[in-house]
Design an enzyme around this catalytic site. Structure first.
Site, mmCIF file in Angstrom:
data_model
loop_
_atom_site.group_PDB
_atom_site.id
_atom_site.type_symbol
_atom_site.label_atom_id
_atom_site.label_comp_id
_atom_site.label_asym_id
_atom_site.label_seq_id
_atom_site.Cartn_x
_atom_site.Cartn_y
_atom_site.Cartn_z
ATOM 1 N N ASN A 151 40.947 -13.206 -59.451
ATOM 2 C CA ASN A 151 41.604 -12.128 -58.690
ATOM 3 C C ASN A 151 40.765 -11.422 -57.662
ATOM 4 O OD1 ASN A 151 39.708 -10.954 -60.486
ATOM 5 N ND2 ASN A 151 40.932 -9.978 -61.793
ATOM 6 N N ARG A 290 33.109 -1.303 -61.372
ATOM 7 C CA ARG A 290 33.226 -0.891 -62.826
ATOM 8 C C ARG A 290 32.886 0.880 -62.528
ATOM 9 N NH1 ARG A 290 36.089 -4.194 -63.726
ATOM 10 N NH2 ARG A 290 35.749 -5.774 -65.189
ATOM 11 N N GLN A 319 38.076 3.625 -70.318
ATOM 12 C CA GLN A 319 39.574 3.013 -69.985
ATOM 13 C C GLN A 319 40.512 2.787 -71.335
ATOM 14 O OE1 GLN A 319 38.491 1.063 -65.816
ATOM 15 N NE2 GLN A 319 39.769 -0.430 -67.156
ATOM 16 N N HIS A 343 43.603 1.058 -63.606
ATOM 17 C CA HIS A 343 42.728 -0.192 -63.373
ATOM 18 C C HIS A 343 43.749 -1.317 -63.170
ATOM 19 C CE1 HIS A 343 39.373 -2.961 -64.652
ATOM 20 N NE2 HIS A 343 39.712 -3.569 -63.299
HETATM 21 P P1 NAI Z 1 30.277 -12.137 -58.263
HETATM 22 O O1 NAI Z 1 29.635 -12.794 -59.495
HETATM 23 O O2 NAI Z 1 30.808 -13.245 -57.395
HETATM 24 O O3 NAI Z 1 29.472 -11.316 -57.152
HETATM 25 C C1 NAI Z 1 28.734 -10.243 -57.815
HETATM 26 C C2 NAI Z 1 27.765 -10.033 -56.810
HETATM 27 O O4 NAI Z 1 26.867 -8.898 -57.382
HETATM 28 C C3 NAI Z 1 26.460 -11.053 -56.759
HETATM 29 O O5 NAI Z 1 26.237 -11.559 -55.541
HETATM 30 C C4 NAI Z 1 25.272 -10.344 -57.467
HETATM 31 O O6 NAI Z 1 24.125 -10.926 -57.064
HETATM 32 C C5 NAI Z 1 25.399 -9.022 -56.958
HETATM 33 N N1 NAI Z 1 24.750 -8.136 -57.760
HETATM 34 C C6 NAI Z 1 24.773 -8.065 -59.030
HETATM 35 N N2 NAI Z 1 23.714 -7.025 -59.429
HETATM 36 C C7 NAI Z 1 23.382 -6.196 -58.359
HETATM 37 C C8 NAI Z 1 22.523 -5.269 -58.084
HETATM 38 N N3 NAI Z 1 21.952 -4.544 -59.115
HETATM 39 N N4 NAI Z 1 22.499 -4.653 -56.960
HETATM 40 C C9 NAI Z 1 23.391 -5.341 -55.800
HETATM 41 N N5 NAI Z 1 23.991 -6.696 -55.947
HETATM 42 C C10 NAI Z 1 23.967 -6.781 -57.335
HETATM 43 O O7 NAI Z 1 31.374 -11.334 -59.023
HETATM 44 P P2 NAI Z 1 32.935 -10.888 -58.007
HETATM 45 O O8 NAI Z 1 33.930 -11.940 -58.498
HETATM 46 O O9 NAI Z 1 32.456 -10.441 -56.781
HETATM 47 O O10 NAI Z 1 33.319 -9.313 -58.911
HETATM 48 C C11 NAI Z 1 32.271 -8.382 -59.073
HETATM 49 C C12 NAI Z 1 32.664 -7.256 -60.043
HETATM 50 O O11 NAI Z 1 33.956 -6.845 -59.653
HETATM 51 C C13 NAI Z 1 32.808 -7.886 -61.389
HETATM 52 O O12 NAI Z 1 31.869 -8.276 -62.189
HETATM 53 C C14 NAI Z 1 33.839 -6.756 -62.095
HETATM 54 O O13 NAI Z 1 33.073 -5.852 -62.554
HETATM 55 C C15 NAI Z 1 34.465 -6.205 -60.663
HETATM 56 N N6 NAI Z 1 35.987 -6.505 -60.727
HETATM 57 C C16 NAI Z 1 37.052 -5.732 -60.577
HETATM 58 C C17 NAI Z 1 38.240 -6.052 -60.730
HETATM 59 C C18 NAI Z 1 39.336 -4.832 -60.897
HETATM 60 O O14 NAI Z 1 40.442 -5.049 -60.862
HETATM 61 N N7 NAI Z 1 38.919 -3.777 -60.301
HETATM 62 C C19 NAI Z 1 38.887 -7.273 -60.754
HETATM 63 C C20 NAI Z 1 37.750 -8.248 -60.676
HETATM 64 C C21 NAI Z 1 36.432 -8.049 -60.823
#
Ligand code: NAI
Length: 392
Positions: A151, A290, A319, A343
């Site tokens: 997503n 989040r 939530q 959400h």
């Molecule tokens: P991803 O794993 O592809 O990318 C996450 C990035 O965040 C990575 O590059 C990682 O190095 C970075 N990261 C981790 N800790 C960090 C920090 N302390 N400071 C800076 N960067 C940091 O994950 P993706 O697919 O981009 O998703 C990210 C988040 O988005 C998910 O874990 C989820 O919480 C949220 N999400 C929300 C949705 C919604 O419906 N609102 C749906 C899908 C994801």
């Protein structure tokens, strides 16, 4: 209902069962182990889910898994929260697989992990597994898999929309129209172009990078990112994004900050009162990652004082958000700046089809002993398999 059949069956097998269902207290009788029991914690989709079968993430439509699992002789229990019966299924019926979604999360605490003796696999139908105590899963050798990428475009589009609706002061403008009023100056006094602004993402993974890509045609002054994992040089060059390694310096340069990193020990409360002081006065903040990454009260106070001009997103520290959650109604000094929604950014019907399919292939791989797609594995057996949930 499927879950009732299972519980009834368990009761029939142990007719003298003396389980206190409400407290979940141990009784002297053991529930039988039902092998390969799959427990899904989804949400009650009501009338909408009955009318719209593509609402796959609901209890009613159960990710399209019910018939498929049943045909293979597996037990499938579907609940809408971590209630007594789902706890029962984890602890007494000994479910082996737990499927949850982040939208109405079933919170799997360490306490529950410790009781769920047969649990081997948690599948997040979507992306973001912070509702599961991942460290507890590591300790108890429970694997946690997500449908990575399912997503990310849905969320990136929502982020761009949220940035625009804040910068252009859209919500108060629409509310004015519904009220029957027409006072352009009241809206225009706080409406700007995105062109020429500095936009930065905390986290430049799948979503953060897609946000940057989608912002390129807006001719922002600069695109920035803050992430401990640097983008490959070619990827950074393609969107002309500059990495800023210090978070305070990063936020102090941004007109718009968007949060796109997972929630883990290193990001919980990352955007707090102290960091908000370093934001440009009147910056806009969008968080679809989040809720708990941003301090609830600090954000509300920053919006009220005008330190932030706007806050938008779809994720909340709890939530479903309580009715009186301050983020529902918080406003900037001009009465606008709130772009909060439930959400749903990652659960468009397009996204639901993708994560339902993805959850099914993870399950199929598990049940047939096939290897999993490595990009979906958050926690493998006894260790993290991703670097995205914190630097360890
Ligand atoms: P991803 O794993 O592809 O990318 C996450 C990035 O965040 C990575 O590059 C990682 O190095 C970075 N990261 C981790 N800790 C960090 C920090 N302390 N400071 C800076 N960067 C940091 O994950 P993706 O697919 O981009 O998703 C990210 C988040 O988005 C998910 O874990 C989820 O919480 C949220 N999400 C929300 C949705 C919604 O419906 N609102 C749906 C899908 C994801």
């Amino acid at each position: 209902r499927v879950e009732w059949e299972v519980i009834k069956k368990a009761r029939e097998e142990v007719p003298t069962i003396a389980l206190d269902e409400r407290s979940g207290e141990e009784s002297e009788y053991e529930f039988p182990t039902l092998p390969d029991t799959v427990l899904a914690i989804l949400y009650d989709g009501g009338k909408a889910a009955e009318e719209e079968p593509r609402l796959l993430g609901t209890v009613e439509n159960s990710l399209g898994l019910a018939d498929w699992l049943k045909a293979q002789g597996h037990e499938f229990i579907v609940r809408q929260s971590v209630d007594d019966y789902s706890i029962l299924a984890l602890t007494r019926l000994k479910a082996e697989v737990l499927i949850t979604t982040p939208f109405h999360p079933g919170y799997l605490t360490r306490e529950l992990v410790e009781k769920a003796k047969n649990l081997k696999l948690c599948i997040t139908a979507g992306v973001g597994s912070d509702h599961i105590d991942l460290n507890a899963a590591v300790d108890h050798r429970i694997q946690v898999l997500e449908v990575s990428g399912s997503n990310v475009v849905s969320v990136a589009e929502h982020v761009v929309m949220s940035i625009l609706l804040l910068v252009r002061n859209f919500v108060p403008a629409h509310e004015m129209i519904e009220r029957g009023d027409w006072q352009v100056s009241d809206i225009a006094r706080n409406a700007f172009d995105l062109e020429g602004k500095v936009v930065g993402t905390i986290g430049a993974g799948r979503i953060g990078y897609r946000v940057l890509q989608r912002l390129v045609p807006f001719d922002c002054k600069e695109l920035l990112y803050y992430d401990y994992a640097p983008l490959p040089a070619a990827a950074a060059e393609a969107v002309k994004a500059r990495r800023v390694e210090d978070l305070k310096t990063f936020v102090s340069q941004c007109d718009v900050v968007t949060v796109n990193c997972p929630l883990h020990e290193g990001t919980r409360g990352l955007v707090n009162a102290e960091l908000l002081k370093h934001f440009k006065k009147g910056a806009w903040l969008v968080n679809t990652a989040r809720g708990a990454i941003c301090d609830k009260d600090a954000v509300a106070a920053a919006l009220k004082s005008g330190q932030l001009s706007g806050y938008a997103g779809d994720v909340w520290n709890v939530q479903p958000a309580p009715k009186d959650h301050v983020w529902r109604t918080m406003k900037n000094p001009l009465g606008g700046g709130n772009g909060m929604v439930p959400h749903y950014s990652g659960t468009t019907l397009d996204a639901q089809a993708r994560y339902a399919n993805g959850a099914r292939s993870i399950l199929e791989n598990y049940l047939t002993g096939k290897p999993q797609d490595p990009q979906n594995i958050i926690v493998g057996i006894g260790k993290y398999e991703t670097k995205a949930y914190g630097q360890r």
